[in-house]
Design an enzyme around this catalytic site. Sequence first.
Site, PDB file in Angstrom:
ATOM      1  N   SER A  91       0.842  -1.190   0.000  1.00  0.00           N
ATOM      2  CA  SER A  91       0.000   0.000   0.000  1.00  0.00           C
ATOM      3  C   SER A  91       0.876   1.238   0.000  1.00  0.00           C
ATOM      4  CB  SER A  91      -0.905   0.000   1.229  1.00  0.00           C
ATOM      5  OG  SER A  91      -0.123   0.269   2.368  1.00  0.00           O
ATOM      6  N   LYS A  92       0.214   2.368   0.003  1.00  0.00           N
ATOM      7  CA  LYS A  92       0.928   3.643  -0.086  1.00  0.00           C
ATOM      8  C   LYS A  92       1.986   3.803   1.000  1.00  0.00           C
ATOM      9  CE  LYS A  92      -0.727   7.490  -2.614  1.00  0.00           C
ATOM     10  NZ  LYS A  92      -0.322   6.801  -3.786  1.00  0.00           N
ATOM     11  N   ARG A  93       1.700   3.254   2.165  1.00  0.00           N
ATOM     12  CA  ARG A  93       2.664   3.471   3.257  1.00  0.00           C
ATOM     13  C   ARG A  93       3.990   2.760   3.004  1.00  0.00           C
ATOM     14  NH1 ARG A  93       2.540  -0.874   7.035  1.00  0.00           N
ATOM     15  NH2 ARG A  93       0.886  -2.218   6.283  1.00  0.00           N
TER      16      ARG A  93
ATOM     17  N   GLY B  18       5.631   3.284   0.341  1.00  0.00           N
ATOM     18  CA  GLY B  18       6.211   4.061  -0.753  1.00  0.00           C
ATOM     19  C   GLY B  18       5.181   4.113  -1.853  1.00  0.00           C
TER      20      GLY B  18
END
Length: 495
Positions: free
Chosen positions: A255-257, A259
């Site tokens: 996921s976005k967390r 990167g």
Amino acid sequence: MTKQVRLRFAPSPTGNPHIGNIRTAIFGWLFARKHDGAYMIRVEDTDQGRRTDGAVEAMLESLDWVGLDWDEGPDVGGSHGPYVQSERLDLYNDAAQLLIDSGYAYRCYCSPERLNQLRLTQQERGDDTIGYDGHCLDLSDSKRREYEESGTPPVVRFRMPLDGKSTLDDIIFGHLEFENRLYDDFVALKSDGFPTYHLASVVDDHHMGITHVTRGKEWLSSVPRHVQLYSAFGWEKPEFAHMPMILAPDKTKLSKRHGAASLMDYRDMGVLPEALMNYLALLGWSLDDRTEIFTTEELIRSFELNRVSKSDAVFDRNKLDWLNGQHIRLSDDNRLADALTKFWDDSAPDFDEAPCDEQVSRVVPLVRERLKTLQDAEPLVKFVFSNTVSVETDQLVQRRMGIKDTIAVLEAARDGLASLDKFDTQSIEDLLRPMAKDLDVKVGQLLGSLRAAVTGQKVSPPIFESLEVLGRETSLSRIEEAITVLKSSEPGGSE
Ligand code: GLU
């Protein structure tokens, strides 16, 4: 005659296209292209509440950037359109009616409150199946009329068999069996006339002549429902291939967390589309246990769905960067110049002037061997595209040398370079190497001072090539500039 292979990528327009979606799209595309089949894009926008503006455009842009093309789709049309589900509602409504008429589905008038209460009761009781209880399955005519008259909008539920098994031979996951009794009568058509994923997917795959359904393994739980729908309609099932997931290095969902998770972030970080295509193709597929670098043509030639692994793949940014560096080295001059130009057009590097095509072509050989991503090029070649470089005495004066020696070295270099017949890499090297000996300094000392003088950078491409690219005039004026800096910092200098 064998049937033409037809595959679809069916994104839901609910946000930015991410790595997992695109990898699934790539696998389907490689298979379609390998088998001279048709590949299409179908927009699955039946969940209108989750639609986001611009999501379809962003998806098409991502697919196009990474190198996919499609024969049919919302933007190009085709013989099996429309390619947006919200424009195909009549088809789903007719299909639902067909199921009702043949006894495979029924209208359900249960209110959300009743369904909620039902779930709570089932949970409290610890039932092993939580789901619809068939309340509206056999409504009397008078009860149905009562509901109709009260204006309660019904949904259409598909009637799952109470026993037996639904089976599927998946290309990747092999033979699958599901106990039908564990699946409730699911909603096929919602009360607003929109289909659920299950009905829309099956109806469209059938009407669009899809031969292979390639989708993420998160859809495995839909298999029994889809198997039963195909059987109720009396339609032949396509082949199915469920793809493994892509996990982050910590083995959680990417996921976005972790990167960048959206595809275009990788473009903005200087990854080449052909490298990303190569990397994504290796997330869950391999040709053998050795080959890692593939051009897109090689991927098409080598790809087979039955070599896709069941195990989830782990995203590894270092490997992507390594592969990107390999693709950069494989790029010919034109390709790399084109990629750098596009990258700099978008990223607005800190150059005094935007380099023209010819200037970009000149720096390509300087950087090719030194990049992992296109981002790495800017600091390396900044000196070429800057009108001036700022340089300080400390940088110019090399170890075990004084200001005076450095001035002498730079003056000799300046004079030698000024009188060269040809200002090219070879002539420059032939001049400078022996010069160090004549001046009784190390080659590294001479080149270190010169590098600082003309580039102002600690790290630069090889100095002989750099001087050639910079040209005689600019090189000489920068050396002159450096000598002035040194003189002014000499004891008794003008500073
Ligand atoms: N719309 C679904 C998704 O975005 C597609 C599932 C499928 O390919 O059938 O995941």
